[in-house]
Design a protein around this motif. Structure first.
Motif, mmCIF file in Angstrom:
data_model
loop_
_atom_site.group_PDB
_atom_site.id
_atom_site.type_symbol
_atom_site.label_atom_id
_atom_site.label_comp_id
_atom_site.label_asym_id
_atom_site.label_seq_id
_atom_site.Cartn_x
_atom_site.Cartn_y
_atom_site.Cartn_z
ATOM 1 N N MET A 1 0.843 -1.191 0.000
ATOM 2 C CA MET A 1 0.000 0.000 0.000
ATOM 3 C C MET A 1 0.883 1.247 0.000
ATOM 4 N N SER A 2 0.609 2.193 -0.897
ATOM 5 C CA SER A 2 1.442 3.384 -0.979
ATOM 6 C C SER A 2 0.869 4.489 -0.112
ATOM 7 N N ASP A 3 1.613 5.608 -0.032
ATOM 8 C CA ASP A 3 1.157 6.735 0.778
ATOM 9 C C ASP A 3 0.312 7.716 -0.006
ATOM 10 N N GLY A 4 0.150 7.476 -1.296
ATOM 11 C CA GLY A 4 -0.618 8.388 -2.138
ATOM 12 C C GLY A 4 -2.113 8.290 -1.846
ATOM 13 N N PRO A 5 -2.933 8.934 -2.693
ATOM 14 C CA PRO A 5 -4.380 8.869 -2.472
ATOM 15 C C PRO A 5 -4.915 7.446 -2.581
ATOM 16 N N ALA A 6 -6.040 7.202 -1.912
ATOM 17 C CA ALA A 6 -6.679 5.885 -1.993
ATOM 18 C C ALA A 6 -7.232 5.659 -3.396
ATOM 19 N N LEU A 7 -7.606 6.770 -4.029
ATOM 20 C CA LEU A 7 -8.334 6.698 -5.288
ATOM 21 C C LEU A 7 -8.047 7.952 -6.088
ATOM 22 N N ARG A 8 -7.819 7.779 -7.388
ATOM 23 C CA ARG A 8 -7.531 8.950 -8.219
ATOM 24 C C ARG A 8 -8.136 8.772 -9.610
ATOM 25 N N LEU A 9 -8.785 9.799 -10.086
ATOM 26 C CA LEU A 9 -9.266 9.834 -11.460
ATOM 27 C C LEU A 9 -8.564 10.978 -12.173
ATOM 28 N N VAL A 29 -13.411 14.019 -15.729
ATOM 29 C CA VAL A 29 -13.391 14.165 -14.263
ATOM 30 C C VAL A 29 -12.007 13.830 -13.708
ATOM 31 N N SER A 30 -11.458 14.756 -12.914
ATOM 32 C CA SER A 30 -10.189 14.534 -12.221
ATOM 33 C C SER A 30 -10.382 14.813 -10.738
ATOM 34 N N VAL A 31 -9.990 13.854 -9.908
ATOM 35 C CA VAL A 31 -10.109 14.038 -8.452
ATOM 36 C C VAL A 31 -9.188 13.043 -7.753
ATOM 37 N N ALA A 32 -8.671 13.427 -6.585
ATOM 38 C CA ALA A 32 -7.887 12.509 -5.749
ATOM 39 C C ALA A 32 -8.557 12.435 -4.392
ATOM 40 N N ILE A 33 -8.799 11.218 -3.929
ATOM 41 C CA ILE A 33 -9.484 11.009 -2.645
ATOM 42 C C ILE A 33 -8.484 10.438 -1.645
ATOM 43 N N PRO A 34 -8.232 11.167 -0.546
ATOM 44 C CA PRO A 34 -7.206 10.730 0.403
ATOM 45 C C PRO A 34 -7.601 9.464 1.155
ATOM 46 N N ARG A 35 -6.593 8.722 1.592
ATOM 47 C CA ARG A 35 -6.829 7.556 2.447
ATOM 48 C C ARG A 35 -7.441 8.002 3.781
#
Length: 245
Positions: A1-9, A29-35
């Motif tokens: 598991m990385s430290d980046g966002p949980a989910l990214r579009l 659509v572009s978005v990053a959802i944090p862990r």
């Protein structure tokens, strides 16, 4: 598991049909959802909410752009690999509870592990059932439970594989107000205490107010977001989107 966002579009578009009958359900659509966050996705009917969830979860493939679950690009996976990824790293909670009537509560919760060919850890199953307040109901069948209890079993089933993200598609849509509140508090708790990431599509401003952030879609585009939402602020934003005009 990385430290980046949980989910990214990144620039995700989804077009159904072709030529004259093509419908653009998502449009760049572009978005990053944090862990460890709780995100609600809202918008008028036909705004692309379900398509957003399907592309983000690997249930559907983007026409263009890329979708990432952690460090894995889901938009380019084969159907078989996408299925494996969903079993291992994604949990789902739908409006219809989708429990297997013939199986007990325990066996419903164990189902994702069995499908993934993983070892059943009884202590883990009991721990998750205790987390949703249903440990003493583990040997009963869904028909013996209330709607709210059945949805709690669905949440436990979504949690059992320790997924990167739990996706909820109108998870409280079939529940009365008080029951919905208890399920939303449960989802809020698994984010706050358990560090889980939850992304929930909803049409209900009260449900959205349990989230850390609300994303607003209209005509397939991301048109805004709201941090620390209240039901009143969400309803006001939805009215300005023409959702209830």
């Amino acid at each position: 598991m990385s430290d980046g966002p949980a989910l990214r579009l990144d620039g995700v578009s989804k077009v159904y049909g072709r030529n004259g009958s093509a419908v653009r359900a998502l449009d760049g659509v572009s978005v990053a959802i944090p862990r460890g966050s709780f995100t609600a996705v809202m918008g008028p009917s036909g705004s692309g909410k379900s398509t957003f969830l399907h592309c983000a979860a690997g249930l559907d493939r983007a026409t263009s752009g890329t979708a990432w679950l952690g460090s894995t690009e889901v938009s380019g996976l084969s159907e078989r690999r996408a299925t494996e990824l969903r079993r291992e790293r994604v949990g789902f909670v739908f409006q219809a509870f989708n429990l297997v009537p013939a199986l007990t509560v325990r066996h419903n919760v164990e189902l994702p592990l069995r499908l993934a060919g993983r070892r059943i850890d009884r202590r883990r199953v009991d721990e998750v059932l205790a987390r949703v307040g249903l440990l003493e109901k583990r040997d009963v069948r869904p028909a013996q439970l209330s709607g709210g209890q059945q949805q709690r079993v669905a949440v436990a089933r979504a949690l059992i594989t320790r997924p990167d993200v739990i996706f909820g598609d109108e998870p409280t849509g079939a529940l009365d107000t008080m029951t919905a509140k208890s399920v939303l508090e449960l989802l809020r708790g698994i984010v706050g205490d358990g560090g889980q990431t939850v992304v929930m599509v909803t049409h209900d401003p009260v449900a959205a107010s349990y989230a850390d952030t609300v994303l607003f879609l209209a005509d397939g585009r991301l048109v805004g977001e709201l941090a620390e939402p209240t039901a009143e602020r969400v309803a006001d934003r939805m009215t300005r989107l023409g959702a209830w005009a």
